[in-house]
Each structure stands twice: as structure tokens, then as C-alpha cells.
Scaffold this motif. Structure first.
Motif, PDB file in Angstrom:
ATOM      1  N   THR A  70       4.925   1.719   0.746  1.00 10.55           N
ATOM      2  CA  THR A  70       5.531   2.841   0.011  1.00 10.55           C
ATOM      3  C   THR A  70       4.531   3.405  -0.990  1.00 10.55           C
ATOM      4  OG1 THR A  70       7.733   1.919   0.238  1.00 10.55           O
ATOM      5  CG2 THR A  70       7.413   3.503  -1.536  1.00 10.55           C
ATOM      6  N   LEU A  71       3.918   2.519  -1.738  1.00 10.44           N
ATOM      7  CA  LEU A  71       2.938   2.966  -2.732  1.00 10.44           C
ATOM      8  C   LEU A  71       1.755   3.681  -2.050  1.00 10.44           C
ATOM      9  CD1 LEU A  71       1.780   3.112  -5.574  1.00 10.44           C
ATOM     10  CD2 LEU A  71       0.984   0.760  -5.326  1.00 10.44           C
ATOM     11  N   VAL A  72       1.350   3.163  -0.908  1.00 13.54           N
ATOM     12  CA  VAL A  72       0.228   3.763  -0.177  1.00 13.54           C
ATOM     13  C   VAL A  72       0.574   5.199   0.233  1.00 13.54           C
ATOM     14  CG1 VAL A  72      -1.039   3.683   2.017  1.00 13.54           C
ATOM     15  CG2 VAL A  72      -0.821   1.618   0.612  1.00 13.54           C
ATOM     16  N   ARG A  73       1.798   5.414   0.669  1.00 16.59           N
ATOM     17  CA  ARG A  73       2.192   6.772   1.055  1.00 16.59           C
ATOM     18  C   ARG A  73       2.267   7.686  -0.166  1.00 16.59           C
ATOM     19  NH1 ARG A  73       7.521   6.004   3.979  1.00 16.59           N
ATOM     20  NH2 ARG A  73       7.459   3.976   2.947  1.00 16.59           N
ATOM     21  N   LEU A  74       2.654   7.114  -1.311  1.00 14.74           N
ATOM     22  CA  LEU A  74       2.707   7.920  -2.541  1.00 14.74           C
ATOM     23  C   LEU A  74       1.323   8.374  -2.975  1.00 14.74           C
ATOM     24  CD1 LEU A  74       5.095   6.412  -5.237  1.00 14.74           C
ATOM     25  CD2 LEU A  74       5.422   8.430  -3.821  1.00 14.74           C
ATOM     26  N   ILE A  75       0.350   7.518  -2.807  1.00 17.08           N
ATOM     27  CA  ILE A  75      -0.999   7.848  -3.273  1.00 17.08           C
ATOM     28  C   ILE A  75      -1.732   8.720  -2.258  1.00 17.08           C
ATOM     29  CG2 ILE A  75      -2.200   5.818  -2.297  1.00 17.08           C
ATOM     30  CD1 ILE A  75      -2.770   7.108  -5.835  1.00 17.08           C
ATOM     31  N   CYS A  76      -1.203   8.786  -1.057  1.00 16.18           N
ATOM     32  CA  CYS A  76      -1.903   9.468   0.037  1.00 16.18           C
ATOM     33  C   CYS A  76      -2.309  10.914  -0.269  1.00 16.18           C
ATOM     34  CB  CYS A  76      -1.080   9.398   1.321  1.00 16.18           C
ATOM     35  SG  CYS A  76      -1.938  10.076   2.747  1.00 16.18           S
ATOM     36  N   PRO A  77      -1.459  11.752  -0.855  1.00  9.18           N
ATOM     37  CA  PRO A  77      -1.906  13.124  -1.122  1.00  9.18           C
ATOM     38  C   PRO A  77      -3.067  13.186  -2.116  1.00  9.18           C
ATOM     39  CG  PRO A  77       0.480  12.974  -1.271  1.00  9.18           C
ATOM     40  CD  PRO A  77      -0.037  11.569  -1.185  1.00  9.18           C
ATOM     41  N   LEU A  83      -5.793   1.591   3.916  1.00 12.25           N
ATOM     42  CA  LEU A  83      -4.789   0.567   3.600  1.00 12.25           C
ATOM     43  C   LEU A  83      -3.667   0.595   4.640  1.00 12.25           C
ATOM     44  CD1 LEU A  83      -4.507   0.913  -0.277  1.00 12.25           C
ATOM     45  CD2 LEU A  83      -5.432  -1.020   0.994  1.00 12.25           C
ATOM     46  N   TRP A  84      -3.280   1.797   5.008  1.00 13.99           N
ATOM     47  CA  TRP A  84      -2.201   1.977   5.987  1.00 13.99           C
ATOM     48  C   TRP A  84      -2.555   1.279   7.301  1.00 13.99           C
ATOM     49  CZ3 TRP A  84       2.623   3.572   5.518  1.00 13.99           C
ATOM     50  CH2 TRP A  84       3.325   4.047   6.635  1.00 13.99           C
ATOM     51  N   GLU A  85      -3.782   1.503   7.730  1.00 13.87           N
ATOM     52  CA  GLU A  85      -4.252   0.872   8.964  1.00 13.87           C
ATOM     53  C   GLU A  85      -4.276  -0.650   8.801  1.00 13.87           C
ATOM     54  OE1 GLU A  85      -7.907   1.992  11.830  1.00 13.87           O
ATOM     55  OE2 GLU A  85      -8.535   1.032   9.975  1.00 13.87           O
ATOM     56  N   GLU A 145       1.929   2.698  11.393  1.00 12.02           N
ATOM     57  CA  GLU A 145       1.841   3.413  12.658  1.00 12.02           C
ATOM     58  C   GLU A 145       1.222   4.791  12.458  1.00 12.02           C
ATOM     59  OE1 GLU A 145       5.209   4.333  15.730  1.00 12.02           O
ATOM     60  OE2 GLU A 145       5.424   2.277  14.939  1.00 12.02           O
ATOM     61  N   GLY A 146       0.286   5.160  13.297  1.00 13.93           N
ATOM     62  CA  GLY A 146      -0.318   6.492  13.238  1.00 13.93           C
ATOM     63  C   GLY A 146      -1.073   6.716  11.938  1.00 13.93           C
ATOM     64  N   LEU A 147      -1.230   7.983  11.600  1.00 16.65           N
ATOM     65  CA  LEU A 147      -1.938   8.331  10.380  1.00 16.65           C
ATOM     66  C   LEU A 147      -0.995   8.281   9.197  1.00 16.65           C
ATOM     67  CD1 LEU A 147      -3.956  11.430  11.656  1.00 16.65           C
ATOM     68  CD2 LEU A 147      -4.944   9.236  10.931  1.00 16.65           C
TER      69      LEU A 147
END
Length: 800
Positions: A696-703, A712-714, A719-721
Motif C-alpha cells: 500500500t505504501l509503495v503504491r502511495l509513493i509511486c507518483p 519494490l513492487w517487483e 502484479e504488473g507495473l
RNA sequence: GCGGGUAUGGCGGAAUUGGCAGACGCGAUGGAUUUAGGAUCCAUUGGGAAUCCGUGCAGGUUCAAGUCCUGUUACCCGUACCA
């Protein structure tokens, strides 16, 4: 996890490109979102960090929108025509085309290194034939509709750049490019009749969501005023002298008139004017004055009385003298004014100097001491006497003027028509032919683009003519109408032409049949969010709104306003707190920052350094904080344990998701990042985090830091990008804690804090407060006057 | 002159819009680690002679003011003889 940005950042940039991750899809079933940033002028110096800040704001918004499931159009291009490139070409002998290509290449590589999620398949370059063909096309449409005209007039001329400048390009009497003093020169120039759209440009502001100061600046620039035109009779000739005034109610106080030195009535009556030599001399003197001198001498009025022409005050019947003076401008109103010295400071100063009568018509001031500009009862004003309301007396006077046929209500704008040409090479050729038989003839549409000839010498001519005038093969042509010998217009369009419609071309950049396909325009327009600099609010924005409104009236675009929302970023100042400039040597090159810190750190820092809309100085050590922040996020992989939730963190994460989500919408990027930093501190305090929570935190920092996020996601098995993963949602119920800390005040002074259940009833809260060990002795034995409880925040007990 | 804005620690800046001023970051101080520097980690960090004082300054409203009202100063941006 050890994080090496030098290896990771290029890796993901390549993957995004391969996956075409940021391609905008025409006519997708997803909701569309069009984010627009002001495309850069590709200067030789390359980008500086200010560009990065300017694009990072909507970069974050665009990335968030994609993750939220929108079909996002976030394009970039180059506004490449312009003087700096041409001047550089003259200096070095390189062709402007080559200079431009080289600069665009440099800008492109810089932009790609930062990892911006632009749709690179839609890049536009205003200097390419495919593009300026349509710039010329729109120009011809305007010509067809009578919005293009040629006039010999006093123009702003820069003796150093040797070009005629628009009003907008010579603000403050200085050339916008080289900052030399502007001189006034009489020249035949092309104009776009933007004043015809003044009212539409004003009214359109009601429909859009612009920052208040952006709107205000545009309103001021358009400068609408209402008043009246009045025709003054002249004693000697059967002609009228027409003036514009916002205060027709003061007409009885008019004791003289002033006209601009260039007013045509002087030329028309040369024989009748006894002191024509003196007038000519004065006129010449004024022409020599620079704008600077004019403004410096504001207080000291000069002028010459016209001997041989006398006006008649249409309401009092009195004969009044006429003067010429440079405090009246030919470019505003009618170039002539009625002077009311009692109630206008300039007229007062002039009357004092020339010993003219001052007649009070509004009571309330001391007209012997100075002009009275306030309100009051009308006096010495015939049928207006006794009226006390300005509106009433103006209305009454306009009624009178209309009845008598000597005047009528009128509207004026400060905005002037747009001087639309440059005597330079590096611009769009104006598609017009001058035919000795037919006059001004437009180039036929099927001959577009009218190509800019490839020449070797771009030096402008001494007399202010374009370098194109020296190219016989370009100049000499056949008249499209009669087929006879004719000559082409050799001026080019000003820099602002190409940028007036670029946001439309992004929608369909490779179309050869039209500037853009109608279906696609219907789908993408309007631009949902436009961000740029405050310096473009009065020029580029007004111009492009004008062009767009013209195309709307033509039926070519589906919406009347191009930009639904407009925001502006603040400058990045140099480390010394001064504006970044080459001469001060305080410019920061984004490439240097990426080399040392990486793109993610740069992106995060430009948004973290302060309020997005305000100026803030560059501070490299402050940027280290962002570096630490991102590295500490990478290190979180070492704390991953178990699954499910970490109860202590659950509400903190929901709160952060909410805060970041909402802050991005308000461009409060600095507090969005701060809240993620705070969450990070909390995670380290707790000492562990689940994989799901970290994702969740990784997606928040993504932009903000997309390269780190992807890595980190990988690593976590996402899944995916990550860039295309779903934006996290928050559960409102989980953003609240079960117990809250409540401050307890006695007589407004903080005395204790207590823990209370969330939303504890008032009685319970106050009872708990009074029971507190620190509070009890302060309340005991005193009279409680008032008890205030703001749920979950504060309790204040007033005692005596 | 006119229009718009800003003023908070040593610094950049927060403050859910009237509710614990100083979030977050930098810098600084002390400690750990290190041959040393750097990096990292831990602690402290508005001031103070200590139930007080603190959001440019002076008043006011309120139980409560950085926030609202009145006045005032300084700075920034835009515009400029616009009739």
C-alpha cells in the motif's frame, strides 16, 4: 533492501517505454483525464530545476489518475520558434533548425531521465511543417472572418532586437527578450482583432476553475470600463471631437480638452492651426521620449494649446480650449479627453500649470488644494444639481446625451489588438500575398504549409524588415487571385502563435487532414487541469483562450473554454535566495542532481521543498532528507513479517492514504510527502510491517518516486507495473482511533491532556477531565462558570 | 498610484479553517559505531531564572485567535498618465 538508483532508474524507464505504459488511448471506455503542462522553449542552456518543479505537480496528478483507472492524456512538446534560437544561430553560424533539433534532443533526454510519464508518441514541435501548417490555417480562417487587419500605427519597436513587439511583449517599456528600452515607431503591421473577443474572454472566466489571482490578473488585463462617448462641437469647423469618459456626470465641469499629439484632427486641419510648427515640435519631442522617461515625468504635465480650434461644452455652451499633451494616449479610447480639473488629478495638474479654470461640480473636497475624486452632491451642473448618487447622475447624463444626439453609453478595454508579426526569420511565415492589382490576398488553403525557406543569412534588415525580404525566390510569386506578379508578405508570426493551440494538436498530433479529428476533440476536450507559470497568465493564456474561442465560434471545437482548471507553480530560487539566472551563476542543472541523488530524490524534493504555489530557495542539504526518506522506504523490506494487518499501524496507514489522496488534489504535495515520512517513522517505531501494508505504501509513493516504487513492487511480488496498479483506498472508519488524546484547559490555559474514548459524550469527557490528577486541584473550591467540550479535541473549564 | 499576495524557531515550512502553535524535513548539540572523515543509528532541539513568554507591530471580539475585526509597518508580484 539495498537500493541503487543508478541501475534501477534506467531499468524502469526502459520497461515503461517497452510497455507503452503511459500511452493515452483515443476513445477508450475509461473516463478520460487531460492534464497539461506548459511546453518548454528549448533553449541552449537546457532545462533547469524550475522546469522539473513545473512538470512534477501534474506528473503526480497524472500518475494518480492512471492508478485510479482514468485514461490519461499527459503530453509534452516544444515551443521552438523564437528569438533566442535565432540570435544564437546568427552568432554561431549554425542554422536555427539545427540549433532547435539539438536543443530538443537535450531537453528530451533530460525529461526522460527524470522519468516523467509523458505520452512520448504525441510530442509536438511548433516549428515542424506538419504543425505550423495548421497555425497558418487558423490564421487564414481568422483572416477570412475579418479578425486579421493591417494598419499603420505607432508600434513598440525594439531597436536592439530590431522587431516590432506586441503590447504584451513590451510591458514596462522594456523589450521582453533583451530588456532594452522600447521606442515608438510608425509602421504597417498585422493585427489580430482580439478586442472583438474581450467580452467573451471576460465572461468565460465565470465558467472556469482558475486560481483567484489568475482570474484577477486576466480581468485587469482585459480592463473593461463603462462610460460614455461624447461628441464635442468645434467652433471653427463642422466636425466633432469625440471623447470617451467614465464620468459623463462631470460634463458641466469640463473647462478644456486634451488630445493625443498624434490625433488625426491635427493633420486634417494643418492650414487652420496658427501654431502648427509648435505642435509639430512637441509631437516630435514626445516620439523621442522613451517609455521610461514618460513614466518618470508623470507628475509634470507638458502640452501645447491648439490655436485655431476651439471646442464647445455641449451642456454649458461655453467655449473651451483644446491642448495636445502626451498624457493622453492615441491607443486608448478615442485619443481625446474632456478635462475636468476639479475632479481628476491629471487634469488638475495640467490646469494649474496652464492657468485654466477649475469648476467644482461635486461637493465634498477642496478643489483649490487638489482634485476631489470622491463622491458627493452635484453642483453647478444644471439638471444634475442635487443628485448625490454617482450612478444616478451618470445614468441621467447619458440619457440626456442620447436624447440630444451628442453622445451615448460606451465600453472600453485596456487590452489592445494583438500586433501579430515579427521582422525575423525563425517563425511561421504569414500566408499572405501582396498583389499590385488585387491588394492583400490570402494564400489558398491547399498551398499550406507555406514553407519557411532554407536560407543561410538570418540577419534582420536595418530598416526593420524581415530577413525573408532578401530571398527573391520566396518574395516573388504569382497572385493566387489574378495570376499576376505579386510579392509575399515577409514578416513572420510572433512567438506566441504556435503555443496558442498546441493543446489541440496533442489530441491528434499526426493528422494530415485537419488540425485534429473532431471525434477525438469531442472525447478529450476540455483540458481538465492546466498548470504553468504566473508569467503566462496574461499573455499565453489570453491568446490561447482567444484562438480557442474563435475556433469554437467556427464550430471546430466542442467547448468554448479550453482549460477547465488552471493552477500555477512557484519559482525555485537559487541557493542564495535570488531568482535563478545564468548571469548570477546560481542555476541548478537537473542532470547534476540526477547524477548524484537520482531522479526520484529530485522529483520528491522539488515537491517537498515548500508550498507548490510559492517560491522557495534551493537547498541541497534539505534534499538529503528526501534521499534518506526514500532509502528508508527501500529498507522497509527488511521489516516485512507475517500477513494480515499490524494492528498498531492499521489506522495510521488508512489516515495516510486519505491524507495523501486528498492533498494531491489540492497540490499540497509537501504535506502529502510529510505524512508519508511520519508514517515511515511510525513503522520503524513498531518495528514490523506486513507485505500487504508495505505494498500500500509503495503504491502511495509511486507518483512521487516511481522508479523506487516499481523496484519494490517487483521485489514484493506485485502484479504488473506498480505505475498501473490500483490506487489504494481508505476506509473512513479505520482512520479514527478508538481512544483520542484530548487537551484540558483551565481558563484557556493548557493544564493537562487525557485519554478519552473516541466521541465520548460531553458529560463523560468533562467528568474525566475534572477527575484528572492535575486538573482536580485547580477546580476544587472554585466556581465553575462554563464548561466547553469540543469532541475529541479540547475541553476548557472556566472557573473563578 | 491602483490590483493581488506574504509576514510563524537558526533555515524550508505545517496547523483538519476559531480548538494542544511549531507536523515533516534541514541544521545544530550530545552519544553509539568508525583508524579518520563520510554514511548510519539513538537522544535532545521555540525562548526562558520555570504554573511564564511566544505566529511583523498596536488594539479589539471570544471560554478559546497564527486563524476573525480595526488600525499600522515591511517586503514580494502584477500593472501603470486607461480618461
Amino acid at each position: 533492501m539495498k537500493y541503487d538508483f543508478k541501475q534501477v532508474e534506467p531499468k524502469w524507464q526502459k520497461k515503461w517505454e517497452e510497455a507503452e505504459a503511459f500511452r493515452a488511448v483515443d476513445n477508450s471506455p475509461k473516463p478520460k483525464y487531460y492534464t497539461l503542462v506548459e511546453f518548454p522553449y528549448p533553449s541552449g542552456a537546457g532545462m533547469h530545476v524550475g522546469h522539473i518543479k513545473a512538470y512534477s505537480g501534474l506528473e503526480v496528478v497524472s500518475r494518480k489518475r492512471r492508478m485510479q483507472g482514468y485514461n490519461v492524456l499527459f503530453p509534452i512538446g516544444f515551443d521552438a520558434y523564437g528569438l533566442p534560437t535565432e540570435n544564437y544561430a546568427i552568432k554561431t553560424g549554425m542554422h536555427p533548425r539545427a540549433v532547435t533539433d539539438r536543443n530538443i534532443e537535450k531537453f528530451t533526454s533530460q525529461l526522460k531521465r527524470v522519468g516523467f510519464s509523458f505520452d512520448w508518441s504525441r510530442v509536438v514541435d511548433t516549428t515542424e511543417e506538419d504543425y505550423y501548417r495548421w497555425t497558418q490555417w487558423i490564421f487564414l480562417k481568422m483572416f477570412e472572418k475579418g479578425l486579421v487587419f493591417r494598419d499603420t500605427a505607432l508600434v513598440n519597436y525594439c531597436p536592439s532586437c530590431k522587431v516590432v513587439l506586441s503590447n504584451e511583449d513590451s510591458q514596462g517599456g522594456k523589450c521582453d527578450i533583451c530588456h532594452s528600452d522600447i521606442v515608438q515607431k510608425s509602421k504597417a503591421v498585422w493585427y489580430l482583432r482580439i478586442t472583438e473577443y474581450a467580452d467573451k474572454l471576460l465572461q468565460g472566466l465565470d465558467e472556469v476553475d482558475y486560481l483567484p489571482n489568475v482570474k484577477q490578473q486576466q480581468i485587469n488585463w482585459i480592463g473593461k470600463s463603462t462610460g460614455a462617448f461624447v461628441n464635442f462641437s468645434l467652433k471653427e469647423i463642422d466636425e466633432k471631437l469625440r471623447i470617451y469618459t467614465t464620468r459623463p456626470d462631470t460634463l458641466f465641469g469640463v473647462t478644456f480638452m486634451v488630445i493625443a499629439p498624434e490625433h488625426p484632427i491635427i493633420e486634417a486641419n494643418r492650414d487652420r492651426i496658427a501654431n502648427i510648427d509648435a505642435l509639430d515640435a512637441y509631437k516630435e519631442e514626445c516620439a523621442k521620449k522613451t517609455e521610461f522617461e514618460r513614466t518618470q515625468l508623470v507628475k509634470d504635465k507638458t502640452g501645447v494649446r491648439i490655436e485655431g480650434l476651439t471646442a464647445v461644452n455641449p451642456v454649458s455652451g461655453k467655449e473651451i480650449p483644446i491642448y495636445i499633451s502626451d498624457y493622453v494616449m492615441m491607443g486608448y479610447g478615442t485619443g481625446a479627453i474632456m478635462a475636468v480639473p476639479a475632479h481628476d488629478e491629471r487634469d488638475w495638474a495640467f490646469a494649474k500649470k496652464f492657468g485654466i479654470d477649475i469648476v467644482e461640480v461635486i461637493k465634498g473636497g477642496d478643489i483649490a488644494a487638489g482634485a476631489y475624486t470622491g463622491d458627493g452632491e452635484m453642483v453647478n451642473s444644471g439638471f444634475l444639481n442635487g443628485l448625490t448618487n454617482k450612478k444616478d447622475s451618470i445614468a441621467r447624463m447619458i440619457e440626456h446625451l442620447t436624447e440630444q444626439g451628442i453622445g451615448e453609453m460606451g465600453v472600453q478595454y485596456k487590452m489592445k489588438d494583438w500586433a501579430f508579426n515579427r521582422q525575423r526569420y525563425w517563425g511561421e511565415p504569414i500566408p499572405i500575398v501582396h498583389c499590385p492589382a488585387c491588394g492583400i490576398v490570402p494564400v489558398p488553403y491547399n498551398e499550406l504549409p507555406l514553407k519557411l525557406p532554407n536560407v543561410k543569412n538570418f540577419e534582420p534588415g536595418e530598416g526593420g524588415e524581415s530577413p525573408l525580404a532578401k530571398i527573391d525566390s520566396f518574395v516573388n510569386c504569382k497572385c493566387p487571385k489574378c495570376g499576376g506578379d505579386a510579392k509575399r508578405e515577409t514578416d513572420t508570426m510572433p512567438q506566441w502563435a504556435g503555443s496558442s493551440w498546441y493543446f489541440l494538436r496533442y489530441i491528434d498530433p499526426h493528422n494530415n487532414e485537419a488540425f485534429a479529428d473532431r471525434e477525438k476533440l469531442n472525447y478529450w476536450l476540455p483540458v481538465d487541469w492546466y498548470n504553468g507559470g504566473m508569467e503566462h497568465v496574461t499573455r499565453h493564456m489570453i491568446y490561447s483562450r482567444f484562438w480557442h474561442k474563435f475556433l469554437y465560434d467556427l464550430g471546430e471545437v466542442p467547448v468554448s473554454e479550453p482549460y477547465a482548471k488552471r493552477t500555477a507553480q512557484g519559482l525555485i530560487l537559487g541557493p542564495d535566495g535570488e531568482k535563478m539566472s545564468k548571469s548570477k551563476g546560481n542555476v541548478v542543472d537537473p542532470n547534476d542532481v540526477v547524477d548524484v541523488f537520482g531522479a526520484d530524490v529530485l522529483r520528491t524534493y522539488v515537491l517537498f521543498m515548500g508550498d507548490y504555489g510559492s517560491a522557495a530557495p534551493w537547498n541541497e542539504s534539505s534534499m538529503k532528507g528526501c534521499k534518506r526518506f526514500l532509502e528508508r522506504i527501500a529498507d522497509l523490506t527488511d521489516l516485512v513479517s507475517g500477513s494480515g494487518v499490524t494492528p498498531k499501524l492499521e489506522s495510521a496507514i488508512h489516515k495516510t492514504v486519505k491524507k495523501v489522496s486528498l492533498d494531491i488534489e489540492e497540490m499540497k504535495f509537501n504535506t502529502a510527502i510529510a505524512s508519508m515520512m511520519a508514517l515511515l517513522n511510525e513503522i520503524y517505531d513498531v518495528g514490523s510491517i506486513t507485505k500487504e501494508e508495505l505494498m500500500t505504501l509503495v503504491r502511495l509513493i509511486c507518483p512521487f518516486a516511481p522508479h523506487l516504487a516499481e523496484e519494490l513492487w517487483e521485489n514484493l511480488g506485485g502484479e504488473g507495473l506498480c505505475s498501473l496498479a490500483a490506487w489504494p483506498e481508505w476506509d473512513e472508519a479505520k482512520t479514527v482511533d478508538s481512544t483520542v488524546e484530548v487537551a484540558v484547559q483551565i481558563n484557556g490555559k493548557l493544564r493537562a491532556t487525557i485519554q478519552l474514548p473516541f466521541n465520548a459524550p460531553k458529560e463523560e469527557a468533562i467528568a474525566a477531565a475534572k477527575a484528572d490528577a492535575k486538573i482536580a486541584p485547580l477546580v476544587e473550591g472554585k466556581t465553575v462558570i462554563k464548561e466547553i467540550s469540543i469532541p475529541n479535541k479540547i475541553i476548557n473549564i472556566v472557573v473563578k
